[in-house]
Enzyme design. Sequence first.
Site, PDB file in Angstrom:
ATOM      1  N   GLY A 122       0.817  -1.205   0.000  1.00 59.44           N
ATOM      2  CA  GLY A 122       0.000   0.000   0.000  1.00 59.44           C
ATOM      3  C   GLY A 122       0.848   1.250   0.000  1.00 59.44           C
ATOM      4  N   ASP A 127     -15.398   0.010   8.027  1.00 62.87           N
ATOM      5  CA  ASP A 127     -14.768  -0.135   6.710  1.00 62.87           C
ATOM      6  C   ASP A 127     -14.961  -1.561   6.169  1.00 62.87           C
ATOM      7  OD1 ASP A 127     -13.434   0.799   4.488  1.00 62.87           O
ATOM      8  OD2 ASP A 127     -11.435   0.381   5.278  1.00 62.87           O
TER       9      ASP A 127
END
Length: 502
Positions: free
Chosen positions: A26, A140
């Site tokens: 990421g 999330d």
Amino acid sequence: MAETTETAEAENVVDEYELVNLIADGTTTQVWEVKEQGGTTSFAMKRLLPEPMKKPEVVATMKLEAKVAGSLDHPNLIFLHKFVKSKKHIYLLMDYFRAPNLRSQMSSDQLSVQSRLRKLVESTAMALGHMHEKGWVHKDIKPENILISKSSEVKVIDFGLAVPVAKGIGKLFGKPKTVQGTRSYIAPETIKKLPLGPEADVYSLGITIFEILTGKTPFHGENPKEVLLKHISERPVPPSSINPNVSPEFDEFVLKMLAKKPADRFQSMDEIVSSMRNMKLFKTEISEVIAQEKAQADKEEKESMKEKRLDSRADARLSELVKADPKLAEQLIAERKANAKPKRKPEPPKEKKPQQQPPPPQPMPGGYPPQYQQPMYPPQPMPGYQMPPQPMPGQPMPGQPVMHPPQQQGQPLPPGAYPPPGHPQQPQQPYPQHQPPQPGMPPQQTPVAPAPTQAPQPQPQAQQPPAAQQPPAQQPQETAESKKKNKNDDDLPFMDELPDVI
């Protein structure tokens, strides 16, 4: 060399753990498969990259995730072993669950995920219910944060955005300062910065189920703001409008999870589990749909094998089908015999006879072509050839010396002059050039004198044939430059003069 080896080993080692395989990469973190040096057990290490380590807000998110994960203990939630923060490294050490996330499985085999949907929803709901009991909202939930194995074992991961469940006075005053979440799965109350409860996770899980059923999320827009506004104001379509196999009761179930007001949704994950337990999700069971698609694929494969020429791999596949189905072998043999046609021998190509062209005229000695050896009636010129002038009888040929008759009566003749009238050697009257002889008179032969030894005199200019018989003059070829120069827009025809080709 020794220093280089030590540097490489240092880059592949974090504290006492050896980096084995990069699982995910990421912008702020990396997830590695690691093993303890000298050990065999694998772990998942989520570590901060060097640059994000310098940002306090990123480090605070990592600390929050460690705090939430450390308070949870459920078989459907990833287990945290420890959190390490030092000057060199900041990382989470967790269990390594060898399974892809839901996103990758939906992309590769949508029907396979649908066949495990009931177990997937129940396991995810129980994991989130445990979080709610511990006082946390995940906030999330999306396919990237749900891992599922082939045996339908589920793990929920990534607690970096988790917030405490709003209770009591917190429901009135515990408003979040910023909007955090994934745009396509975010709950309307999160967008409005309202206090969050378990209903926010119910909404995000409903969006995920909708995507599993239809292959896409319910709300889309040209920009992020438009998508967020649709979450707040637009009612989603039933999943069955996209996937007709979805049952009516499952339509209502999903739409209730996606209600705009939190009070209109399921109030807990236990309600979701109990509602799904005896519900029919699909009109036709997914196992039957998979079997039908496989049968259709096998049928198309058999038809393609009959129509197309098989390669080695297709031959092997056909042999397997024939062994499994003897009737297929008999059918193929019968069809081949019926469709067999005798081969015709190709006929040899016919040879084309070349067209014989007449040989070009060859000049005879003395410079005259063959057609002038015997006079033609009337004389015809050869194509592309200009006839030379015919000399008068007794007149010398061009390029030959002038022959004079002997002198008579002591009167010398001037050079090139003819005898006076009455002279016995007086020549006949000259006839016009190219004039044919009178009927009944034999053609006169023109005597040919031997070629002189001296250099020939230039021949007089030959008389050209009449305009009617004269061959057309060869036109000079136009060059590209002359064509370009002569081309003019005014020379082009009008539209009325152009041929009708439209």
